[in-house]
Design a protein around this motif. Structure first.
Motif, short mmCIF file in Angstrom:
data_model
loop_
_atom_site.label_atom_id
_atom_site.label_comp_id
_atom_site.label_asym_id
_atom_site.label_seq_id
_atom_site.Cartn_x
_atom_site.Cartn_y
_atom_site.Cartn_z
N LEU A 182 0.83 -1.20 0.00
CA LEU A 182 0.00 0.00 0.00
C LEU A 182 0.87 1.25 0.00
O LEU A 182 0.59 2.20 -0.74
N VAL A 183 1.92 1.22 0.80
CA VAL A 183 2.82 2.38 0.87
C VAL A 183 3.49 2.59 -0.49
O VAL A 183 3.61 3.72 -0.96
N PHE A 227 1.85 6.70 -6.92
CA PHE A 227 0.88 7.73 -7.33
C PHE A 227 1.44 9.12 -7.07
O PHE A 227 1.33 10.01 -7.92
N LEU A 228 2.05 9.32 -5.91
CA LEU A 228 2.58 10.63 -5.57
C LEU A 228 3.77 11.02 -6.43
O LEU A 228 4.06 12.21 -6.59
N SER A 229 4.47 10.04 -7.00
CA SER A 229 5.61 10.37 -7.85
C SER A 229 5.17 11.12 -9.10
O SER A 229 5.95 11.88 -9.67
N TYR A 230 3.94 10.93 -9.51
CA TYR A 230 3.41 11.68 -10.66
C TYR A 230 2.96 13.07 -10.25
O TYR A 230 2.92 13.98 -11.08
N VAL A 231 2.59 13.23 -8.99
CA VAL A 231 2.08 14.51 -8.51
C VAL A 231 3.20 15.39 -7.98
O VAL A 231 3.37 16.53 -8.44
N PHE A 232 3.97 14.86 -7.02
CA PHE A 232 5.01 15.65 -6.38
C PHE A 232 6.10 14.69 -5.90
O PHE A 232 5.93 14.00 -4.89
N ALA A 233 7.19 14.62 -6.63
CA ALA A 233 8.24 13.61 -6.40
C ALA A 233 8.86 13.67 -5.00
O ALA A 233 9.09 12.62 -4.40
N PRO A 234 9.18 14.85 -4.44
CA PRO A 234 9.77 14.85 -3.09
C PRO A 234 8.86 14.23 -2.02
O PRO A 234 9.32 13.57 -1.11
N LEU A 235 7.56 14.43 -2.17
CA LEU A 235 6.63 13.82 -1.22
C LEU A 235 6.61 12.30 -1.40
O LEU A 235 6.53 11.55 -0.42
N ALA A 236 6.74 11.83 -2.63
CA ALA A 236 6.80 10.40 -2.89
C ALA A 236 8.04 9.79 -2.25
O ALA A 236 7.98 8.68 -1.71
N GLU A 237 9.16 10.48 -2.30
CA GLU A 237 10.38 9.98 -1.66
C GLU A 237 10.20 9.85 -0.15
O GLU A 237 10.68 8.90 0.46
N LEU A 238 9.51 10.81 0.43
CA LEU A 238 9.24 10.75 1.87
C LEU A 238 8.39 9.54 2.21
O LEU A 238 8.66 8.83 3.19
N LEU A 295 9.08 -1.30 7.09
CA LEU A 295 8.18 -2.42 6.81
C LEU A 295 8.86 -3.44 5.90
O LEU A 295 8.75 -4.64 6.11
N LEU A 296 9.57 -2.96 4.90
CA LEU A 296 10.29 -3.86 4.00
C LEU A 296 11.42 -4.58 4.72
O LEU A 296 11.68 -5.76 4.47
N TRP A 297 12.10 -3.89 5.62
CA TRP A 297 13.17 -4.51 6.40
C TRP A 297 12.60 -5.63 7.26
O TRP A 297 13.17 -6.72 7.33
N TYR A 298 11.48 -5.38 7.92
CA TYR A 298 10.86 -6.39 8.77
C TYR A 298 10.41 -7.59 7.93
O TYR A 298 10.60 -8.74 8.33
#
Length: 81
Positions: free
Chosen positions: A2-3, A9-20, A28-31
């Motif tokens: 989901l994340v 989706f956010l990478s198309y809207v505002f890339a810095p927010l997508a990176e955050l 979550l991926l580490w776990y």
């Protein structure tokens, strides 16, 4: 997942927010990776060839019966409402 979908989706809207958002998903991926590696390192893993064919067929019959019972139960509940 989901994340990652939100980040995509956010990478198309505002890339810095997508990176955050992606950085929020890293723990979550580490776990998930930790759990998968832990299960992989367990000893005593069953091989399908070790289980008799009759038990395999019985297992899948029970799973299929459980799915059918659950679907029937959901249908009954929706008809009562």
């Amino acid at each position: 997942m989901l994340v990652g979908g939100i980040a995509a989706f956010l990478s198309y809207v505002f890339a810095p927010l997508a990176e955050l958002v992606v950085y929020l998903g890293y723990p979550l991926l580490w776990y998930f990776s930790l759990v998968i590696n832990g299960v992989y390192n367990l000893s005593g893993v069953w091989k399908i060839s070790d289980v008799p064919i009759t038990m395999q067929i019985g297992y899948y019959c029970m799973v299929g019966g459980g799915v059918l019972l659950f679907k029937n139960y959901k249908k009954q509940i929706s008809n009562e409402s």
